[in-house]
Design a protein around this motif. Sequence first.
Motif, PDB file in Angstrom:
ATOM      1  N   UNK A  90       0.835  -1.202   0.000  1.00 55.93           N
ATOM      2  CA  UNK A  90       0.000   0.000   0.000  1.00 55.93           C
ATOM      3  C   UNK A  90       0.868   1.249   0.000  1.00 55.93           C
ATOM      4  N   UNK A  91       1.861   1.302   0.880  1.00 56.02           N
ATOM      5  CA  UNK A  91       2.704   2.504   0.937  1.00 56.02           C
ATOM      6  C   UNK A  91       3.459   2.710  -0.375  1.00 56.02           C
ATOM      7  N   UNK A  92       3.895   1.623  -1.001  1.00 58.33           N
ATOM      8  CA  UNK A  92       4.552   1.745  -2.310  1.00 58.33           C
ATOM      9  C   UNK A  92       3.578   2.268  -3.361  1.00 58.33           C
ATOM     10  N   UNK A  93       2.343   1.789  -3.313  1.00 59.23           N
ATOM     11  CA  UNK A  93       1.323   2.265  -4.258  1.00 59.23           C
ATOM     12  C   UNK A  93       1.043   3.748  -4.049  1.00 59.23           C
ATOM     13  N   UNK A  94       0.888   4.147  -2.795  1.00 61.00           N
ATOM     14  CA  UNK A  94       0.626   5.560  -2.488  1.00 61.00           C
ATOM     15  C   UNK A  94       1.785   6.424  -2.980  1.00 61.00           C
ATOM     16  N   UNK A  95       3.007   6.022  -2.679  1.00 65.34           N
ATOM     17  CA  UNK A  95       4.174   6.803  -3.116  1.00 65.34           C
ATOM     18  C   UNK A  95       4.256   6.878  -4.638  1.00 65.34           C
TER      19      UNK A  95
ATOM     20  N   UNK B  51       0.717  12.362   5.818  1.00 68.51           N
ATOM     21  CA  UNK B  51       1.106  13.762   5.929  1.00 68.51           C
ATOM     22  C   UNK B  51       2.493  13.993   5.336  1.00 68.51           C
ATOM     23  N   UNK B  52       3.433  13.124   5.683  1.00 68.91           N
ATOM     24  CA  UNK B  52       4.814  13.290   5.217  1.00 68.91           C
ATOM     25  C   UNK B  52       5.025  12.811   3.786  1.00 68.91           C
ATOM     26  N   UNK B  53       4.042  12.158   3.201  1.00 71.71           N
ATOM     27  CA  UNK B  53       4.192  11.619   1.851  1.00 71.71           C
ATOM     28  C   UNK B  53       4.110  12.692   0.767  1.00 71.71           C
ATOM     29  N   UNK B  54       3.602  13.861   1.123  1.00 77.06           N
ATOM     30  CA  UNK B  54       3.486  14.930   0.139  1.00 77.06           C
ATOM     31  C   UNK B  54       2.089  15.075  -0.426  1.00 77.06           C
TER      32      UNK B  54
ATOM     33  N   UNK C 137      -3.295  17.712  -8.328  1.00 74.45           N
ATOM     34  CA  UNK C 137      -3.523  17.756  -6.884  1.00 74.45           C
ATOM     35  C   UNK C 137      -3.916  16.372  -6.381  1.00 74.45           C
ATOM     36  N   UNK C 138      -3.596  16.110  -5.119  1.00 72.23           N
ATOM     37  CA  UNK C 138      -3.905  14.802  -4.535  1.00 72.23           C
ATOM     38  C   UNK C 138      -4.632  14.955  -3.208  1.00 72.23           C
ATOM     39  N   UNK C 139      -5.458  13.988  -2.932  1.00 76.09           N
ATOM     40  CA  UNK C 139      -6.220  13.916  -1.690  1.00 76.09           C
ATOM     41  C   UNK C 139      -6.240  12.463  -1.249  1.00 76.09           C
TER      42      UNK C 139
END
Length: 181
Positions: free
Chosen positions: A64-69, A99-102, A81-83
């Motif tokens: 999941x974190x890899x997908x989000x990044x 929060x820290x992912x940008x 823009x991202x949400x």
Amino acid sequence: GMHSSVFLGVVVDTPAAVQIINSICDEGIGLLSLDMTPLTELTLAVDKSNPQISHLFTSLHPAITNSVNYILRTSKRYKIKTNVLLPSDADESLVKFVFHSGIDSISSEINTALKVSEIISKIESDQLLKSESAISQVSSAKTVLGPESHEFNIAKVAPQSKVLENIDIEELIKDLKDSLE
């Protein structure tokens, strides 16, 4: 045609959407919204509501974190823009990661909105303290170096949200050295 202040957004909530994110971005959209609950359930094949396997549900799984990044890197490249819509059981670790992912904005369900906003407020407060400490260290260095060293760019450590992740220490040192010449 569409009014110029209206833009299209896409909800990314399946592994398939992650896989074709470049094609989605090519469509000229203005917003990517990540819905973490279905994205996590479908990526991990874990039904969050099934008590026998719900303990396996975590939005902090590397898949999941890899997908989000990946989605965030791609969206930045396209200037989209991202949400993110957090799961109802979002904890501090997930809020900090997002929060820290940008990400540009964070949404939560009504039952967790207060908790999420308190966590974000704490993160921003911690960053403010860190940036004030950095400003103090730079000011101390300036005092030690003498009054002639007044031109370096202290704005790089100005107290504002997410600023610490964007500080280029090498550039800050170069500015300090340049101001001494």
